[in-house]
Design a protein around this motif. Structure first.
Motif: not given
Length: 310
Positions: A77-81
């Motif tokens: 969640t810290a990277t993909i969005p």
């Protein structure tokens, strides 16, 4: 006079380019990234919900997969969005503080994945000293292990923030990547980054120590398993251990490959490095719930009872 100097040394924002060399394909790459992220998100949420709601799973051997699922969920969640925002909507700009925060959280959760080391010790005790397992791995011990993992991650990652904050950037603000990373930011500096490089290399022995301890625990497990009196006992012990070895390989395999390509693969195109870095933060979160869903009988049964109508 101080305001221009501050502006010059510390830009208000950074520009993330995504994957240079694959700009045309980025919009299409976003679809598999999105699908894999959704699978990882749903899978880890299911694991967490099942363990949280089923009191029979409130044991150390299930708390560790829960901690791993929480870490995987946070890492992806810290990277993909943000990556999808770059691919689909050209949301490339990220404020300076946000970039520092992203560096912290990404590296923090990657180090948190070292929970697999304690999972290895958990499996070692379960296979090699099963009669004393419940005496050794009490809820208190599990809580202490969780605190140790968090403190270790903080001790390793907090200095990175200070190392980046001290650097002057002289207006350089373009990062050829999908997310902010330690060395990706440091390379933009117009001053020596030897301290950043040394600190990054100094953390590598910790990774190899984890690998060494896991190998030792695996060797002890195999020795014990193959000395069990019956074949059924050997198969049961191997089945107990197999899900953990899958998770461990999924963690250390891509990490080692990514490290080797960065250090030795100088002829490899930049977009390959960036794709590998993105795969690393998304493959683990999607593999772990699948592994525990398939290989752990208790979780498999609880998932079926919760979500499959008879």
């Amino acid at each position: 006079m101080s305001s221009p100097n501050v502006t010059e040394s510390r830009p208000s924002s950074f520009l993330l380019l995504g994957i240079p060399g694959l700009e045309v394909a980025q919009i299409w790459l976003g679809f598999p990234f999105c699908v894999v992220y959704l699978i990882a998100f749903v899978g880890n949420v299911i694991i967490l919900c099942v363990i949280w709601t089923d009191h029979s799973l409130h044991q150390s051997m299930f708390y560790f997969p829960a901690m791993l699922s929480m870490t995987d969920l946070s890492l992806s969640t810290a990277t993909i969005p943000k990556t999808l925002g770059i691919f689909w909507f050209s949301l490339q700009e990220l404020c300076f503080g946000c970039c520092i925060a992203e560096v912290f959280f990404i590296h923090f959760f990657i180090v948190m994945e070292s929970i697999v080391l304690f999972m290895g010790f958990d499996r070692y005790v379960a296979v090699c000293n099963s009669l004393r397992y419940n005496m050794i791995f009490t809820n208190r011990v599990t809580d202490v292990i969780a605190v140790i993992v968090v403190l270790r991650s903080l001790c390793m990652i907090v200095p990175i923030g200070f190392l980046l904050l001290r650097l002057p950037y002289c207006g350089h603000r373009v990062i050829p990547h999908t997310y902010c990373g330690h060395m990706g930011m440091a390379r933009l500096a117009c001053a020596s980054i030897s301290a950043n490089v040394c600190y990054g290399l100094g953390n590598i022995p910790s990774l190899f120590l984890d690998v060494l301890l896991i190998i030792i625990s695996y060797a002890r497990i195999l020795y014990t398993v193959f000395h069990l009196p019956s074949q059924d006992a050997r198969l049961k012990a191997l089945n107990t251990w197999s899900s953990h070895i899958c998770v461990t390989l999924a963690f250390f395999g891509p990490a080692l490959f990514s490290f080797l390509t960065h250090r030795c693969g100088h002829g490899i195109p930049q977009y390959i490095h960036i794709l590998l870095a993105n795969l690393y933060v998304i493959i683990l979160p999607v593999l772990n719930p699948v592994t525990y869903r398939i290989r752990t009988k208790q979780i498999q049964e609880r998932v079926q009872s919760h979500f499959v109508k008879k």
